[in-house]
Design a protein around this motif. Sequence first.
Motif, PDB file in Angstrom:
ATOM      1  N   GLU A   1       2.638 -16.314  -3.930  1.00 63.02           N
ATOM      2  CA  GLU A   1       1.699 -17.305  -4.482  1.00 63.02           C
ATOM      3  C   GLU A   1       0.779 -17.871  -3.399  1.00 63.02           C
ATOM      4  O   GLU A   1      -0.352 -18.257  -3.670  1.00 63.02           O
ATOM      5  N   LEU A   2       1.294 -17.891  -2.170  1.00 60.28           N
ATOM      6  CA  LEU A   2       0.463 -18.366  -1.055  1.00 60.28           C
ATOM      7  C   LEU A   2      -0.462 -17.268  -0.517  1.00 60.28           C
ATOM      8  O   LEU A   2      -1.238 -17.510   0.410  1.00 60.28           O
ATOM      9  N   GLY A   3      -0.328 -16.054  -1.070  1.00 57.83           N
ATOM     10  CA  GLY A   3      -1.230 -14.988  -0.657  1.00 57.83           C
ATOM     11  C   GLY A   3      -0.656 -14.002   0.343  1.00 57.83           C
ATOM     12  O   GLY A   3      -1.362 -13.134   0.854  1.00 57.83           O
ATOM     13  N   TYR A   4       0.652 -14.120   0.644  1.00 57.64           N
ATOM     14  CA  TYR A   4       1.290 -13.153   1.536  1.00 57.64           C
ATOM     15  C   TYR A   4       1.477 -11.801   0.841  1.00 57.64           C
ATOM     16  O   TYR A   4       1.802 -11.760  -0.350  1.00 57.64           O
ATOM     17  N   ASN A   5       1.326 -10.717   1.578  1.00 57.68           N
ATOM     18  CA  ASN A   5       1.924  -9.444   1.198  1.00 57.68           C
ATOM     19  C   ASN A   5       3.368  -9.484   1.675  1.00 57.68           C
ATOM     20  O   ASN A   5       3.718 -10.269   2.563  1.00 57.68           O
ATOM     21  N   ILE A   6       4.220  -8.634   1.125  1.00 56.11           N
ATOM     22  CA  ILE A   6       5.608  -8.581   1.597  1.00 56.11           C
ATOM     23  C   ILE A   6       5.953  -7.134   1.911  1.00 56.11           C
ATOM     24  O   ILE A   6       5.654  -6.225   1.128  1.00 56.11           O
ATOM     25  N   ALA A   7       6.601  -6.913   3.069  1.00 56.75           N
ATOM     26  CA  ALA A   7       7.043  -5.576   3.450  1.00 56.75           C
ATOM     27  C   ALA A   7       8.551  -5.601   3.667  1.00 56.75           C
ATOM     28  O   ALA A   7       9.088  -6.546   4.240  1.00 56.75           O
ATOM     29  N   SER A   8       9.217  -4.557   3.185  1.00 59.38           N
ATOM     30  CA  SER A   8      10.672  -4.518   3.233  1.00 59.38           C
ATOM     31  C   SER A   8      11.158  -3.112   3.552  1.00 59.38           C
ATOM     32  O   SER A   8      10.599  -2.122   3.081  1.00 59.38           O
ATOM     33  N   GLY A   9      12.217  -3.044   4.348  1.00 62.16           N
ATOM     34  CA  GLY A   9      12.848  -1.762   4.630  1.00 62.16           C
ATOM     35  C   GLY A   9      14.168  -1.614   3.887  1.00 62.16           C
ATOM     36  O   GLY A   9      14.960  -0.736   4.197  1.00 62.16           O
ATOM     37  N   LEU A  10      14.399  -2.486   2.908  1.00 59.69           N
ATOM     38  CA  LEU A  10      15.645  -2.411   2.140  1.00 59.69           C
ATOM     39  C   LEU A  10      15.646  -1.182   1.231  1.00 59.69           C
ATOM     40  O   LEU A  10      14.597  -0.664   0.856  1.00 59.69           O
ATOM     41  N   HIS A  11      16.872  -0.737   0.877  1.00 55.43           N
ATOM     42  CA  HIS A  11      16.978   0.354  -0.097  1.00 55.43           C
ATOM     43  C   HIS A  11      16.370  -0.064  -1.430  1.00 55.43           C
ATOM     44  O   HIS A  11      15.601   0.657  -2.049  1.00 55.43           O
ATOM     45  N   GLN A  12      16.760  -1.256  -1.901  1.00 57.44           N
ATOM     46  CA  GLN A  12      16.239  -1.732  -3.188  1.00 57.44           C
ATOM     47  C   GLN A  12      14.735  -1.974  -3.081  1.00 57.44           C
ATOM     48  O   GLN A  12      14.270  -2.570  -2.109  1.00 57.44           O
ATOM     49  N   ARG A  13      13.998  -1.488  -4.048  1.00 58.57           N
ATOM     50  CA  ARG A  13      12.556  -1.663  -3.990  1.00 58.57           C
ATOM     51  C   ARG A  13      12.155  -3.033  -4.506  1.00 58.57           C
ATOM     52  O   ARG A  13      12.536  -3.425  -5.608  1.00 58.57           O
ATOM     53  N   LEU A  14      11.332  -3.726  -3.732  1.00 58.85           N
ATOM     54  CA  LEU A  14      10.762  -4.986  -4.208  1.00 58.85           C
ATOM     55  C   LEU A  14       9.977  -4.740  -5.495  1.00 58.85           C
ATOM     56  O   LEU A  14      10.026  -5.539  -6.426  1.00 58.85           O
ATOM     57  N   ALA A  15       9.269  -3.604  -5.536  1.00 55.92           N
ATOM     58  CA  ALA A  15       8.423  -3.310  -6.698  1.00 55.92           C
ATOM     59  C   ALA A  15       9.251  -3.114  -7.965  1.00 55.92           C
ATOM     60  O   ALA A  15       8.714  -3.160  -9.069  1.00 55.92           O
ATOM     61  N   ASP A  16      10.562  -2.877  -7.813  1.00 57.77           N
ATOM     62  CA  ASP A  16      11.436  -2.704  -8.978  1.00 57.77           C
ATOM     63  C   ASP A  16      11.971  -4.030  -9.506  1.00 57.77           C
ATOM     64  O   ASP A  16      12.700  -4.052 -10.500  1.00 57.77           O
ATOM     65  N   ILE A  17      11.664  -5.120  -8.814  1.00 59.85           N
ATOM     66  CA  ILE A  17      12.108  -6.435  -9.282  1.00 59.85           C
ATOM     67  C   ILE A  17      10.962  -7.019 -10.115  1.00 59.85           C
ATOM     68  O   ILE A  17       9.917  -7.397  -9.565  1.00 59.85           O
ATOM     69  N   PRO A  18      11.110  -7.053 -11.462  1.00 60.61           N
ATOM     70  CA  PRO A  18       9.964  -7.367 -12.330  1.00 60.61           C
ATOM     71  C   PRO A  18       9.250  -8.662 -11.959  1.00 60.61           C
ATOM     72  O   PRO A  18       8.011  -8.694 -11.922  1.00 60.61           O
ATOM     73  N   SER A  19       9.998  -9.724 -11.640  1.00 58.78           N
ATOM     74  CA  SER A  19       9.324 -11.002 -11.398  1.00 58.78           C
ATOM     75  C   SER A  19       8.493 -10.947 -10.111  1.00 58.78           C
ATOM     76  O   SER A  19       7.422 -11.542 -10.025  1.00 58.78           O
ATOM     77  N   LEU A  20       8.977 -10.205  -9.105  1.00 64.19           N
ATOM     78  CA  LEU A  20       8.199 -10.058  -7.868  1.00 64.19           C
ATOM     79  C   LEU A  20       6.954  -9.225  -8.115  1.00 64.19           C
ATOM     80  O   LEU A  20       5.852  -9.555  -7.655  1.00 64.19           O
ATOM     81  N   ASN A  21       7.158  -8.120  -8.821  1.00 68.80           N
ATOM     82  CA  ASN A  21       6.049  -7.224  -9.114  1.00 68.80           C
ATOM     83  C   ASN A  21       4.939  -7.982  -9.848  1.00 68.80           C
ATOM     84  O   ASN A  21       3.751  -7.880  -9.513  1.00 68.80           O
ATOM     85  N   GLN A  22       5.355  -8.765 -10.836  1.00 65.33           N
ATOM     86  CA  GLN A  22       4.424  -9.551 -11.650  1.00 65.33           C
ATOM     87  C   GLN A  22       3.674 -10.578 -10.791  1.00 65.33           C
ATOM     88  O   GLN A  22       2.444 -10.670 -10.841  1.00 65.33           O
ATOM     89  N   THR A  23       4.435 -11.295  -9.977  1.00 67.60           N
ATOM     90  CA  THR A  23       3.813 -12.324  -9.134  1.00 67.60           C
ATOM     91  C   THR A  23       2.849 -11.693  -8.127  1.00 67.60           C
ATOM     92  O   THR A  23       1.774 -12.245  -7.854  1.00 67.60           O
ATOM     93  N   ALA A  24       3.234 -10.536  -7.587  1.00 63.27           N
ATOM     94  CA  ALA A  24       2.344  -9.853  -6.637  1.00 63.27           C
ATOM     95  C   ALA A  24       1.033  -9.490  -7.322  1.00 63.27           C
ATOM     96  O   ALA A  24      -0.053  -9.701  -6.762  1.00 63.27           O
ATOM     97  N   LYS A  25       1.134  -8.950  -8.539  1.00 66.10           N
ATOM     98  CA  LYS A  25      -0.089  -8.555  -9.264  1.00 66.10           C
ATOM     99  C   LYS A  25      -0.980  -9.760  -9.529  1.00 66.10           C
ATOM    100  O   LYS A  25      -2.190  -9.710  -9.324  1.00 66.10           O
TER     101      LYS A  25
END
Lengths: 334, 334
Positions: free
Chosen positions: A89-113
């Motif tokens: 919401e503050l305008g950050y991009n987020i980068a992750s090296g975790l196995h779980q994809r951030l893009a697979d978490i619906p609320s994160l994906n939605q907020t990013a969009k």
Amino acid sequence: MQIPQPYLLFLGDVTDPLAAKTARGILSWRPELCVGQYRLNSDTVSVGLTDLSLQEAKQQGAKTLIIGTANAGGFLPQTWLETLKHALELGYNIASGLHQRLADIPSLNQTAKENHCQLFDVRHYDQPLEVGNGKKRQGKRLLTVGTDCSVGKMYTSLAIEREMKAQGLRAQFRATGQTGILIAGRGISVDAVIADFIAGAAEAISPAFTDHDWDVIEGQGSLLNPAYAGVSLGLLHGSQPDAMVLCHEVGRQHIRHFPHMSLPSIQETIDVNLNAARLTNKNARFIGICLNSSSLNQDDALALCKKMEQQYQMPVTDPVRFGVATIVNNLLSI
Amino acid sequence: MQIPQPYLLFLGDVTDPLAAKTARGILSWRPELCVGQYRLNSDTVSVGLTDLSLQEAKQQGAKTLIIGTANAGGFLPQTWLETLKHALELGYNIASGLHQRLADIPSLNQTAKENHCQLFDVRHYDQPLEVGNGKKRQGKRLLTVGTDCSVGKMYTSLAIEREMKAQGLRAQFRATGQTGILIAGRGISVDAVIADFIAGAAEAISPAFTDHDWDVIEGQGSLLNPAYAGVSLGLLHGSQPDAMVLCHEVGRQHIRHFPHMSLPSIQETIDVNLNAARLTNKNARFIGICLNSSSLNQDDALALCKKMEQQYQMPVTDPVRFGVATIVNNLLSI
């Protein structure tokens, strides 16, 4: 793909210093990219940067929040979700090296969009690739290879890039694994692409260039590891290295995780890599050996390097203890 | 994954005989699985089976409709969609070797779910896999390898399976590519798995067994192909072959699609495969060479086989022209 820089390193609430390895790697190799660290509470491990809030770091120019921690399952702790959404919401991009994809978490994906921000799941790779073609490309390339996984290939590659720059060469580190990608801000996790495209991915990681002197490509796995050799071979063919540096951990008895398989010898590893490399570069050669000698004391480590230099007729060093100047010197002298 | 059998072979409205290669392969090697063929009109190519409607074939027991054609883009023609939905409504499963996933077509996916039918996209693989471990497994394994892609590895593997059975051995063909999977009814497209899991996929394709004599594993690519060698190496390590058969096309000048790369020699291909195979099976050996000699007349082909048998000290044959009995004999004699 280019992760916008600079970074705010997010350490969550992890208390195990080892879990902050990724953040520490980024800070070691790219301190100029790190605006500060963000910890959820005072028990969280510190990497020694200034503690900043999301807002403070944003004001100082931070563009991407890096999830700089690893945990056993590779999953994002649920308790971090609100923080990450707030960052978006503050305008950050987020980068992750975790196995779980951030893009697979619906609320994160939605907020990013909604906030026009990007999520970078650097352990995965979904972009279109072409298969490799083995055609000679412009530019000189160095690839690190190993007697096994986890023997210091990323560290060695970054140390060589730094030393090349110190000696006046224009060098660029090319990342092939998640920590390397977060450090470089770009790259492809070669072990995460579809098998048909391994060599093609390596070709894409280090395309033809004329604007600098060397690409230093981070190696992965080992040609003699029964689980990962396919990745290593595709990476080797696609990299078409002019120069290779062998990485090895002193005292390792068997292949990592496989007590039934003894570690290959250094000579065998050199031979098998040279043979395979020549398919796409007839002039491939080894220019040095990097040891992880942490199991020895300093004197014994130095003596071992000297002895091995006689044996293999090339510079042998521990990059952490003794640097890699001898290897870069050797490269320049040939 | 096991594709329910028997099959109805769907030929759509294709008129190019080459486009029916998959259907023809299934019919050649598993005629007992083919209830009939289904063509959309009388101009469609025929593979010589009885023409049946969806209803007729269902009454004769057909369980799966096989899309037995290939086309340039690997996409499903829109005009086939109604036919496929109708098949699902009648209770058919559908299996396809196309690039485009049937499961990605919403209306097909929906209809399949409503009718409790399965869609098999055999060119893709989404199931969980483990990484390879190189541990010795029970059972004897034969793997076909090649001087390049498309030199007859699937054909040779199936011919050897058939000949082993004719000689009283209990043999099972293990498929690693889409046509092979449709023939066998199961298998994994090894070039479609995530790179980290290539060797693990090969281990899963041919798990430990004691209920038969040999697994005959379909090879893929070549260790000396700059695009696909990683797949071939992982498949080789995971297969841990006791016996290997080399496949080669007589007269091929360069690596397929790569005019800038000359074809490796047979001896070089043997050496590189033997060296790599020994990582997971010290006793790996070559037991024969299979040539695609279609560029020669019959007499010249026979003479070449004889000459090469002297040179390489093992049986050399063209499996299409002369069968593979000499190779299976050699296997039994050792």
